[in-house]
Motif scaffolding. Sequence first.
Motif, PDB file in Angstrom:
ATOM      1  N   LEU A 175      -2.646   6.662  -1.756  1.00 13.88           N
ATOM      2  CA  LEU A 175      -3.001   5.438  -2.516  1.00 13.88           C
ATOM      3  C   LEU A 175      -3.823   5.420  -3.938  1.00 13.88           C
ATOM      4  O   LEU A 175      -3.754   4.850  -5.040  1.00 13.88           O
ATOM      5  CB  LEU A 175      -2.566   4.335  -1.603  1.00 13.88           C
ATOM      6  N   ARG A 235      -7.854  -1.895   2.907  1.00 13.93           N
ATOM      7  CA  ARG A 235      -7.409   0.060   2.662  1.00 13.93           C
ATOM      8  C   ARG A 235      -9.286   0.232   2.266  1.00 13.93           C
ATOM      9  O   ARG A 235      -9.638   1.551   3.104  1.00 13.93           O
ATOM     10  CB  ARG A 235      -6.502   0.771   1.619  1.00 13.93           C
ATOM     11  N   VAL A 276      -4.944  -4.916  -0.772  1.00 13.53           N
ATOM     12  CA  VAL A 276      -4.774  -3.804  -0.737  1.00 13.53           C
ATOM     13  C   VAL A 276      -5.552  -2.681  -0.678  1.00 13.53           C
ATOM     14  O   VAL A 276      -6.405  -2.251   0.821  1.00 13.53           O
ATOM     15  CB  VAL A 276      -3.555  -3.336  -1.305  1.00 13.53           C
ATOM     16  N   ALA A 304       0.861  -0.818   0.067  1.00  9.16           N
ATOM     17  CA  ALA A 304       0.096  -0.134  -0.042  1.00  9.16           C
ATOM     18  C   ALA A 304       0.835   1.254   0.318  1.00  9.16           C
ATOM     19  O   ALA A 304       0.468   2.510  -0.279  1.00  9.16           O
ATOM     20  CB  ALA A 304      -1.041   0.119   1.392  1.00  9.16           C
ATOM     21  N   GLU A 305       1.818   1.824   0.835  1.00  8.85           N
ATOM     22  CA  GLU A 305       2.544   2.272   0.807  1.00  8.85           C
ATOM     23  C   GLU A 305       3.405   2.493  -0.389  1.00  8.85           C
ATOM     24  O   GLU A 305       3.372   3.673  -1.232  1.00  8.85           O
ATOM     25  CB  GLU A 305       3.594   2.381   1.786  1.00  8.85           C
ATOM     26  N   VAL A 307      -4.682   6.906   3.042  1.00  4.24           N
ATOM     27  CA  VAL A 307      -5.194   5.970   1.816  1.00  4.24           C
ATOM     28  C   VAL A 307      -5.894   6.616   0.743  1.00  4.24           C
ATOM     29  O   VAL A 307      -5.725   6.132  -0.457  1.00  4.24           O
ATOM     30  CB  VAL A 307      -6.434   5.124   2.088  1.00  4.24           C
TER      31      VAL A 307
END
Length: 191
Positions: free
Chosen positions: A96, A66, A62, A21-22, A93
């Motif tokens: 993302l 999230r 992911v 995710a990061e 988030v």
Amino acid sequence: MATRRDERTQESRRLLVAAAAELFAEQGYRRTSFIDIAERAGISRGSIPWHFGNKLGLLEAVLDDRLRAVLDGFDRPSDDPFDRVMGFVRLPVARLFITLLAEAVEADSPIREHYARLHAALRDGLGRHIPEGALPPGVGAEAFTVLLVGAVIGVHAQWRVAPEAVDLEAVGGALRALLLGASALRDGDQP
């Protein structure tokens, strides 16, 4: 009863999802490799296909993870639905989702379908919280939630690019005023 091995497996999965995710938020989906994810998570890269099958399976995990967190936030009691929406802009988030959007709009994008499902879930999550009678005549909940998700994405992108130029409090106030003004017109009041 969960065994120690089950606990390690779940922890490895959690670390991989968090690292992915990061990295997807920082670099995008296509530019992120298994090696990058494994290094960030501190786990063998062979664990990724074992847990998720492939990179697309990891992306799905992911997005599911999230999105679940975002929707849980929408479902928490709140005195002000406008604060709930503007609070989403500040969430890590959101970065993302914006980064992945740039890749998802390409016709041949491997993440396009996943992203379409993400938007549908966001619209549904927001739509559940539109108060009865809050929209002016001729404005349906579906159209409104499309507009609202689009506005939030746009506000977030502008805020990330030039945070000093975007006053999130003022934007939230403007959104509130526009919607409440539309409701007043519906009810026959003068603006």
